[in-house]
Design a protein around this motif. Sequence first.
Motif, PDB file in Angstrom:
ATOM      1  N   UNK A 142       0.851  -1.175   0.000  1.00  0.00           N
ATOM      2  CA  UNK A 142       0.000   0.000   0.000  1.00  0.00           C
ATOM      3  C   UNK A 142       0.896   1.237   0.000  1.00  0.00           C
ATOM      4  N   UNK A 143       0.307   2.405   0.291  1.00  0.00           N
ATOM      5  CA  UNK A 143       1.051   3.639   0.052  1.00  0.00           C
ATOM      6  C   UNK A 143       0.744   4.670   1.131  1.00  0.00           C
ATOM      7  N   UNK A 144       1.643   5.646   1.241  1.00  0.00           N
ATOM      8  CA  UNK A 144       1.386   6.817   2.064  1.00  0.00           C
ATOM      9  C   UNK A 144       1.159   7.980   1.107  1.00  0.00           C
ATOM     10  N   UNK A 145       0.072   8.703   1.328  1.00  0.00           N
ATOM     11  CA  UNK A 145      -0.370   9.723   0.359  1.00  0.00           C
ATOM     12  C   UNK A 145      -0.889  10.944   1.109  1.00  0.00           C
ATOM     13  N   UNK A 146       0.030  11.686   1.691  1.00  0.00           N
ATOM     14  CA  UNK A 146      -0.316  12.886   2.441  1.00  0.00           C
ATOM     15  C   UNK A 146       0.962  13.691   2.626  1.00  0.00           C
ATOM     16  N   UNK A 147       0.860  14.806   3.341  1.00  0.00           N
ATOM     17  CA  UNK A 147       2.042  15.634   3.597  1.00  0.00           C
ATOM     18  C   UNK A 147       2.278  15.743   5.102  1.00  0.00           C
ATOM     19  N   UNK A 148       3.545  15.781   5.465  1.00  0.00           N
ATOM     20  CA  UNK A 148       3.912  15.929   6.865  1.00  0.00           C
ATOM     21  C   UNK A 148       4.220  14.596   7.516  1.00  0.00           C
ATOM     22  N   UNK A 149       5.244  14.597   8.392  1.00  0.00           N
ATOM     23  CA  UNK A 149       5.688  13.350   9.012  1.00  0.00           C
ATOM     24  C   UNK A 149       4.587  12.710   9.842  1.00  0.00           C
ATOM     25  N   UNK A 150       3.960  13.473  10.751  1.00  0.00           N
ATOM     26  CA  UNK A 150       2.971  12.868  11.628  1.00  0.00           C
ATOM     27  C   UNK A 150       1.724  12.447  10.868  1.00  0.00           C
ATOM     28  N   UNK A 151       1.303  13.250   9.894  1.00  0.00           N
ATOM     29  CA  UNK A 151       0.152  12.840   9.088  1.00  0.00           C
ATOM     30  C   UNK A 151       0.458  11.548   8.335  1.00  0.00           C
ATOM     31  N   UNK A 152       1.695  11.414   7.861  1.00  0.00           N
ATOM     32  CA  UNK A 152       2.085  10.184   7.187  1.00  0.00           C
ATOM     33  C   UNK A 152       2.052   8.990   8.127  1.00  0.00           C
ATOM     34  N   UNK A 153       2.571   9.169   9.339  1.00  0.00           N
ATOM     35  CA  UNK A 153       2.551   8.092  10.328  1.00  0.00           C
ATOM     36  C   UNK A 153       1.120   7.702  10.660  1.00  0.00           C
ATOM     37  N   UNK A 154       0.275   8.705  10.885  1.00  0.00           N
ATOM     38  CA  UNK A 154      -1.126   8.422  11.217  1.00  0.00           C
ATOM     39  C   UNK A 154      -1.817   7.682  10.080  1.00  0.00           C
ATOM     40  N   UNK A 155      -1.530   8.069   8.844  1.00  0.00           N
ATOM     41  CA  UNK A 155      -2.169   7.412   7.710  1.00  0.00           C
ATOM     42  C   UNK A 155      -1.705   5.966   7.584  1.00  0.00           C
ATOM     43  N   UNK A 156      -0.427   5.724   7.786  1.00  0.00           N
ATOM     44  CA  UNK A 156       0.079   4.356   7.675  1.00  0.00           C
ATOM     45  C   UNK A 156      -0.461   3.468   8.794  1.00  0.00           C
ATOM     46  N   UNK A 157      -0.610   4.030   9.992  1.00  0.00           N
ATOM     47  CA  UNK A 157      -1.221   3.257  11.078  1.00  0.00           C
ATOM     48  C   UNK A 157      -2.663   2.892  10.730  1.00  0.00           C
ATOM     49  N   UNK A 158      -3.351   3.822  10.104  1.00  0.00           N
ATOM     50  CA  UNK A 158      -4.719   3.536   9.688  1.00  0.00           C
ATOM     51  C   UNK A 158      -4.738   2.434   8.617  1.00  0.00           C
ATOM     52  N   UNK A 159      -3.769   2.443   7.718  1.00  0.00           N
ATOM     53  CA  UNK A 159      -3.687   1.384   6.713  1.00  0.00           C
ATOM     54  C   UNK A 159      -3.509   0.018   7.371  1.00  0.00           C
ATOM     55  N   UNK A 160      -2.702  -0.047   8.429  1.00  0.00           N
ATOM     56  CA  UNK A 160      -2.537  -1.302   9.161  1.00  0.00           C
ATOM     57  C   UNK A 160      -3.887  -1.798   9.687  1.00  0.00           C
ATOM     58  N   UNK A 161      -4.658  -0.869  10.247  1.00  0.00           N
ATOM     59  CA  UNK A 161      -5.969  -1.238  10.795  1.00  0.00           C
ATOM     60  C   UNK A 161      -6.906  -1.708   9.687  1.00  0.00           C
ATOM     61  N   UNK A 162      -6.958  -0.950   8.605  1.00  0.00           N
ATOM     62  CA  UNK A 162      -7.876  -1.284   7.517  1.00  0.00           C
ATOM     63  C   UNK A 162      -7.498  -2.603   6.851  1.00  0.00           C
ATOM     64  N   UNK A 163      -6.219  -2.834   6.680  1.00  0.00           N
ATOM     65  CA  UNK A 163      -5.755  -4.071   6.048  1.00  0.00           C
ATOM     66  C   UNK A 163      -5.736  -5.239   7.033  1.00  0.00           C
ATOM     67  N   UNK A 164      -6.001  -4.948   8.291  1.00  0.00           N
ATOM     68  CA  UNK A 164      -6.099  -5.957   9.345  1.00  0.00           C
ATOM     69  C   UNK A 164      -4.792  -6.726   9.489  1.00  0.00           C
TER      70      UNK A 164
END
Length: 334
Positions: A142-164
Amino acid sequence: MTDRPTDKPKLPKHLRRTRAQSAILSRKDFLKLSAAGLAATALAGGRVGLPPAAASESAQSMRTRQIPASGESLPVVGLGTWQQFDVAEDAPEMEALTEVVQRLFDNGGSVIDSSPMYGAAEARVGEILTELDAHDDSFLATKVWTRGRQDGIDQMKRSEILLETSTIDLMQVHNLVDLDTHMNTLRDWKAEGRIRYLGVTHYTTGALDQLADIIERDQPDFVQLAYSIGVRAAEERVLPLARDHGVAVLVNRPYEGGGVFRRVGERELPDWARDFCDSWGQFFLKYILANPAVTCVIPGTSSPEHMDDNAGAGYGRLPDAAELDRMRSFWEDL
């Protein structure tokens, strides 16, 4: 390498069989039938099953290529999820999408590519893999698609949850957005074992020079790009660089959003091409896979039958140099 919640004891992988598997004639089962003399009957059924070009090669499994960064082998045909998997959890399309994922595995594939940009696709992939008890069979990208370090971290953590899953096989910087910021995070996450590989992506030919520069400067584990028989700019610099620098390549848009099929229209597959492929889809995918720099091609589909057909490109021989020239000439003359 994924973890997911489970409330039942797990059988060893070689003994597991899902509901969908029980209903489908898998490629492995088909080969056993072929050996028993039933190939002619099965092949008469149409697109599903081993294509004649693959049967003539006595292929036993989907072709694989190594990830240069590790030596791990990946099956050469995977699955993209843009548009097709952006559906509601209770959408009627879910039955077919679940079947598509099952057919990917039945045919020997493993790579599933998604992104937060693809709406609900990550969530649907996670749900399907859990339903099929198939996280262990998948290579999740999958991918990270946002700007900023913390926003990127938050998005990737959400991907972990969504992808289970707690470990994503490949995390990519989508379309090079805030590249340097996210690459630093991805290096940290790889060192921590939260991702296994890191990469970069883009889908336009205008970004190929940037991708080439990144390969030379950063040597990511993977680069993802658009490449097809009709869009061949990647052959000039990026693919040779990826090969020389040990960077794996995922290919998106192999069918140009269906444009390659519209161009051939109702034409029959040429007789000379039937020696190495069984359909137009395999014709287009085998052109791409004939380039040794390509690790895996990831066409998207919501059709189980098309998933079977796409996977067929991973079997049998690839076109040789003379046949590739003939394929290019044929394409240019259309």
